[in-house]
Design an enzyme around this catalytic site. Sequence first.
Site, mmCIF file in Angstrom:
data_model
loop_
_atom_site.group_PDB
_atom_site.id
_atom_site.type_symbol
_atom_site.label_atom_id
_atom_site.label_comp_id
_atom_site.label_asym_id
_atom_site.label_seq_id
_atom_site.Cartn_x
_atom_site.Cartn_y
_atom_site.Cartn_z
ATOM 1 C CG ASP A 34 -1.887 0.731 0.705
ATOM 2 O OD1 ASP A 34 -3.061 0.472 0.133
ATOM 3 O OD2 ASP A 34 -1.725 2.165 1.119
ATOM 4 C CB ILE A 35 0.420 4.401 -1.982
ATOM 5 C CG1 ILE A 35 1.849 5.081 -2.614
ATOM 6 C CG2 ILE A 35 -0.476 5.302 -1.945
ATOM 7 C CD1 ILE A 35 1.842 6.022 -4.072
ATOM 8 C CG ASN A 92 -12.900 -0.767 3.669
ATOM 9 O OD1 ASN A 92 -12.810 -0.886 4.256
ATOM 10 N ND2 ASN A 92 -12.253 0.414 3.367
ATOM 11 C CD GLU A 100 -9.998 6.459 0.500
ATOM 12 O OE1 GLU A 100 -8.928 6.562 -0.539
ATOM 13 O OE2 GLU A 100 -10.259 7.976 1.410
ATOM 14 C CB VAL A 101 -9.541 2.334 -5.041
ATOM 15 C CG1 VAL A 101 -8.759 1.482 -6.523
ATOM 16 C CG2 VAL A 101 -8.313 2.750 -4.871
ATOM 17 C CG HIS A 105 -8.623 -2.821 -2.567
ATOM 18 N ND1 HIS A 105 -9.117 -2.224 -2.868
ATOM 19 C CD2 HIS A 105 -8.039 -2.706 -1.620
ATOM 20 C CE1 HIS A 105 -10.084 -1.580 -2.659
ATOM 21 N NE2 HIS A 105 -9.636 -1.182 -1.601
ATOM 22 C CG HIS A 107 -6.669 -3.209 2.933
ATOM 23 N ND1 HIS A 107 -6.355 -1.554 2.858
ATOM 24 C CD2 HIS A 107 -8.370 -2.608 2.942
ATOM 25 C CE1 HIS A 107 -6.835 -0.833 2.830
ATOM 26 N NE2 HIS A 107 -7.904 -2.043 2.084
#
Length: 121
Positions: A34-35, A92, A100-101, A105, A107
């Site tokens: 993750d960024i 999520n 958000e994206v 995904h 996490h």
Amino acid sequence: MKTYDPNNVFARILRGEIPCRKVYEDEHTLAFHDINPQAPVHVLVIPKGAYVDVDDFSARASDGEIAALWRAVTAIAHDLGVAVPGYRLLANTGPESGQEVPHLHLHLFGGRPLGRMIAKE
Ligand code: 5GP
């Protein structure tokens, strides 16, 4: 069926338009750091297919894609040394989740004691 935005940031990572720090890749799955990590280990595990979220993935993905995603999680957890002390998965999904994206995904958090569950409001 949910509408997939082909210009979301993870779609762009999959197309090689944006760099990522890759930790795992197979035919169906990609994983990268993750960024903006929230723990010493914070990896995002994504299917290569165009799926918005868990609900969409479960409805439309093949058994092979679904198996690959879960097997990738455990392989990554072992590779990064968090399988034994333990780790947390979070996905999520849906309007109240804060996703958000809009590309599914998982996490994967680890590398420190993570506390119990989620923060109370
Ligand atoms: P969400 O809130 O959708 O569950 O999580 C999106 C995650 O994607 C966030 O943790 C955020 O830091 C991460 N993220 C957003 N843009 C990028 C990017 O360009 N590269 C990487 N590696 N992670 C990103």
